[in-house]
Design a protein around this motif. Structure first.
Motif, PDB file in Angstrom:
ATOM      1  N   GLY A  68      -2.561   3.928   0.844  1.00 55.03           N
ATOM      2  CA  GLY A  68      -3.078   5.475  -0.643  1.00 55.03           C
ATOM      3  C   GLY A  68      -4.252   6.179   0.795  1.00 55.03           C
ATOM      4  O   GLY A  68      -4.194   6.829   0.321  1.00 55.03           O
ATOM      5  N   GLN A 296       4.199   5.566  -0.200  1.00 51.29           N
ATOM      6  CA  GLN A 296       2.709   5.880  -1.033  1.00 51.29           C
ATOM      7  C   GLN A 296       2.940   7.997  -0.057  1.00 51.29           C
ATOM      8  O   GLN A 296       2.055   8.282  -0.716  1.00 51.29           O
ATOM      9  N   SER A 384      -3.583   2.013  -9.597  1.00 52.28           N
ATOM     10  CA  SER A 384      -2.632   2.633  -9.305  1.00 52.28           C
ATOM     11  C   SER A 384      -0.842   2.253 -10.461  1.00 52.28           C
ATOM     12  O   SER A 384      -1.313   1.296 -11.455  1.00 52.28           O
ATOM     13  N   PRO A 390       0.116   5.515  -4.202  1.00 52.87           N
ATOM     14  CA  PRO A 390      -0.821   5.164  -3.898  1.00 52.87           C
ATOM     15  C   PRO A 390      -2.224   5.217  -5.267  1.00 52.87           C
ATOM     16  O   PRO A 390      -1.898   5.502  -6.669  1.00 52.87           O
TER      17      PRO A 390
END
Length: 437
Positions: A68, A296, A384, A390
């Motif tokens: 992320g 992601q 998250s 992410p």
């Protein structure tokens, strides 16, 4: 009342002072009192934060944070998620993931074929032993799901029941470049999702009233834009082959999980399954590694779809609501306890009638300082939603960077009220179910 953070102001008679730097604390009351200057008491629950269960899940969380952050840096340098191709997640890793997923399903087919061969051509006890691989193949088979199982005992809305809602869903889906859903399942969670079911991969949207009821109209549009954005941008993990391979690997992991050592037989079984268990963990980890970065990226692209549909401002404030998910869950639990014990709050009438209104009022009362604290906590912890997302604070930061999107769909009060009316029966049913246990 919305409160702004005035960094560097001295403590006054109305506010206690920070014990580290002497500045006035912000927050307090129902929310954490903390120092916006030096960060004292920003994350008082850090020590109590639970580690994810299982080694694989802990690795997933670490990879989610690392990827992320890497993707955030890449996307920031290239002008945001909108600067990337919608097919950017379908690269070499995605193709390798598809091949690995097919190999997982190939093992299931091989087990079935071997079992059938033993039953048909074997002699003596061999046909009986052939039932073992056949049974394993049945357990590990890809499961496409069904709407009946997906809905369980939750209310379901279909097009004839909610034409205004489905019209809005179709409009949001078309705006982000995909199609709508067959049904809408309503529950009490502080969440929302779109998933597929059946061999034909029909879509069903699940709306959690714990989240939906606290969102402003444009935030609801952003939420829908994000969910449909996963299908518009081709998230590898949402694909039929890969998603069912993950299910099969989870089943293998559950089947091969070590047993508590209570006897010699348990020890022998754990020893016998150690090698296949390590193999399954290795394949699961590799498939996770091959798909996680693409997943992601898909989340960032889905956030960009949310901004295009509902506007960048609404998409960013949606991230703040997600940071408050734990608080909202707590409100619903307290409401349930109060209703069952007949204590607390206004109980002059049916508590279910005002449940969602009270939840929305609690969310509206969260001050700006608390949102700022939660964003800092997210940055400290790498928050998250789960291991496929992410960090939330990076998603919000990317949404507020660069040129903001104006909303393509504006949900005016009249239309919002018509959509709300179509949720009325589900809203009453779920409130009573939640409060009555």
């Amino acid at each position: 009342m919305t409160e702004t953070i005035d960094a560097g102001r001295p403590a006054d008679a109305d506010r206690p002072a920070c014990r580290d730097c002497g500045a006035a604390l912000v927050g307090g009351g129902l929310h954490v009192a903390w120092c916006a200057d030096c960060g004292w008491n920003t994350d008082p629950g850090a020590d109590a934060e639970e580690e994810p269960r299982g080694r694989i899940e802990r690795v997933r969380r670490r990879l989610a944070r690392r990827y992320g952050e890497q993707l955030f840096a890449d996307l920031t340098a290239t002008g945001g998620a909108g600067g990337h191709s919608a097919r950017s997640g379908r690269g070499r890793s995605a193709r390798l993931a598809g091949c690995l997923a097919l190999a997982v399903h190939g093992l299931t087919v091989a087990l079935l074929a071997a079992g059938l061969a033993m039953v048909v051509a074997g002699r003596g006890l061999v046909p009986l032993l052939g039932a073992v691989p056949i049974l394993l193949a049945v357990v590990l088979r890809p499961r496409f799901g069904s709407l009946r199982k997906a809905t369980a005992d939750r209310p379901v809305l279909r097009r004839p029941d909610a034409p205004e809602l489905f019209g809005l869903l179709d409009e949001v889906a078309a705006t982000v470049g995909t199609t709508g859903v067959e049904a809408v399942v309503v529950d009490t969670d502080v969440n929302a999702s779109v998933r597929t079911y059946g061999v034909r991969q029909r879509r069903v949207l699940t709306v959690g009233l714990g989240l939906w009821e606290v969102l402003a109209p444009q935030e609801r549009i952003a939420l829908l834009g994000h969910e449909f954005g996963h299908y518009a941008h081709g998230d590898t993990r949402h694909g039929l082959v890969v998603s069912t391979a993950f299910q099969s690997l989870d089943t293998w992991s559950y089947t091969l999980a070590p047993q508590e050592s209570a006897s010699l037989l348990d020890d022998l079984m754990n020893l016998a399954t150690a090698l296949p268990r390590a193999a399954v963990d290795g394949v699961a980890g590799l498939l996770d590694h091959l798909t996680l970065r693409g997943s992601q990226r898909a989340e960032y692209l889905a956030d960009e779809a949310a901004a295009r549909a509902g506007g960048s401002e609404a998409a960013a404030t949606l991230m703040d609501r997600l940071l408050c998910a734990g608080t909202l869950d707590g409100v619903l639990r307290r409401e349930a306890v109060a209703a069952r014990t007949r204590r607390g709050g206004d109980r002059s009438g049916d508590p279910a009638e005002g449940l969602w209104r009270r939840l929305a009022a609690q969310a509206a009362a969260v001050p700006a300082t608390e949102y700022e604290r939660l964003r800092r906590v997210a940055e400290l912890r790498g928050h998250s939603v789960d291991s496929t997302h992410p960090p939330t604070h990076l998603r919000r930061r990317l949404l507020t960077a660069g040129t903001p999107h104006e909303p393509r769909i504006v949900l005016d009060p009249e239309r919002a009220a018509r959509v709300d009316a179509e949720f009325a029966a589900a809203r009453r049913t779920l409130a009573r179910r939640l409060l009555n246990g």
